[in-house]
Design a protein around this motif. Structure first.
Motif, PDB file in Angstrom:
ATOM      1  N   VAL A  59     -15.639  14.107  -7.625  1.00 32.26           N
ATOM      2  CA  VAL A  59     -15.029  12.817  -7.329  1.00 32.26           C
ATOM      3  C   VAL A  59     -15.361  12.417  -5.897  1.00 32.26           C
ATOM      4  O   VAL A  59     -15.352  13.250  -4.988  1.00 32.26           O
ATOM      5  CB  VAL A  59     -13.499  12.854  -7.544  1.00 32.26           C
ATOM      6  CG1 VAL A  59     -12.834  13.879  -6.638  1.00 32.26           C
ATOM      7  CG2 VAL A  59     -12.875  11.476  -7.321  1.00 32.26           C
ATOM      8  N   GLN A 100      -9.660   7.543  -0.283  1.00 30.19           N
ATOM      9  CA  GLN A 100      -8.392   7.972  -0.864  1.00 30.19           C
ATOM     10  C   GLN A 100      -7.211   7.608   0.022  1.00 30.19           C
ATOM     11  O   GLN A 100      -7.198   7.903   1.218  1.00 30.19           O
ATOM     12  CB  GLN A 100      -8.419   9.490  -1.086  1.00 30.19           C
ATOM     13  CG  GLN A 100      -7.139  10.052  -1.647  1.00 30.19           C
ATOM     14  CD  GLN A 100      -6.846   9.571  -3.048  1.00 30.19           C
ATOM     15  OE1 GLN A 100      -7.724   9.594  -3.921  1.00 30.19           O
ATOM     16  NE2 GLN A 100      -5.618   9.133  -3.285  1.00 30.19           N
ATOM     17  N   PRO A 137      -6.529  12.346  -7.473  1.00 35.79           N
ATOM     18  CA  PRO A 137      -7.944  12.369  -7.855  1.00 35.79           C
ATOM     19  C   PRO A 137      -8.432  13.665  -8.474  1.00 35.79           C
ATOM     20  O   PRO A 137      -9.540  13.711  -9.017  1.00 35.79           O
ATOM     21  CB  PRO A 137      -8.652  12.124  -6.526  1.00 35.79           C
ATOM     22  CG  PRO A 137      -7.738  12.755  -5.518  1.00 35.79           C
ATOM     23  CD  PRO A 137      -6.346  12.506  -6.016  1.00 35.79           C
TER      24      PRO A 137
END
Length: 235
Positions: A112, A116, A173
């Motif tokens: 990923v 964030q 995530p």
């Protein structure tokens, strides 16, 4: 006083130069250190950078945690030196038992990469005093084995004693338990997190913000906090 912050390079480190640049931007002197050495070169703080040390064989960070310099890192941690583990560096710190818990493969089984959102939970550690409790910051994230795990007992202790440093906001995530993105040790001098603050320290190269594209510099607070922590001790 010039604060000197060491950045340890391991075989497979990718973000050591980025960490050195972030330290310089924050106003300290970066010092390059080698994993095979037993010399910390008199630095005031340490960063274990991101990357894929030893190709992430065995477990991410497990082999690097046995590198010669980690003996000195453990001694420095016990003496209160500020130490930051970023992504792969966080994995090294848990493998070296300098921080509780562990990191496993992302729950969706994919690498990923995203900017964030994080909530700052702890503002008393050596790396977080520049923030305010509950502050939302945006830090780039990139990992395949970023799922934070620990026993229920350990998780309850982290929560109860305020040792959760950062929590994912908006989306989790990687499946980290209780949305934990980073933790600190009991003394507050050792901090580890999966996102990369060194990638959010220079306008034009950071995350997008409402003000402008790539203008996010929330990562500067990490390094400024460590510089202030060292200065307080020296005063």
């Amino acid at each position: 006083m010039t604060v000197r912050i060491g950045v340890i390079t391991f075989p497979g480190s990718l973000d050591d130069r980025d960490a050195q640049r972030a330290i310089r931007i924050a106003g300290a002197e970066p010092v390059a250190l080698w994993h095979g050495s037993h010399d910390l070169d008199g630095v005031d703080a340490l960063v274990l950078p991101g990357g894929f040390s030893y190709g992430d064989y065995l477990r991410s960070g497990a082999i690097a945690a046995l590198s010669p310099i980690m003996t000195e890192v453990k001694d420095a941690a016990a003496k209160g030196m500020p130490i930051l583990g970023i992504c792969n560096g966080f994995q090294m710190l848990v493998e070296a038992h300098l921080l509780p818990g562990g990191l496993i493969r992302n729950h969706h089984q994919h690498f990923v990469r995203r900017d964030q959102r994080l909530i700052v939970e702890n503002t008393t550690s050596a790396w977080t005093t520049a923030f305010t409790p509950g502050q939302e910051i945006v830090i780039p994230l990139k990992n395949a084995e970023g799922g934070y795990i620990a026993s229920d007992e350990t998780l309850d202790r982290l929560e109860g004693e305020g040792l959760v440093a950062f929590r994912y906001a908006g989306v989790n995530p990687n499946g980290s338990l209780r949305d934990i993105a980073g933790v600190t040790n009991d003394a507050g001098n050792v901090v580890g997190l999966m996102p990369h603050p060194e990638h959010a320290t220079e306008a034009g190269f950071g995350p997008d913000t409402t003000a402008a594209m790539r203008s996010g510099v929330d990562g500067l607070g990490f390094f400024e906090s460590a510089i202030a922590a060292v200065a307080r001790v020296a005063a």
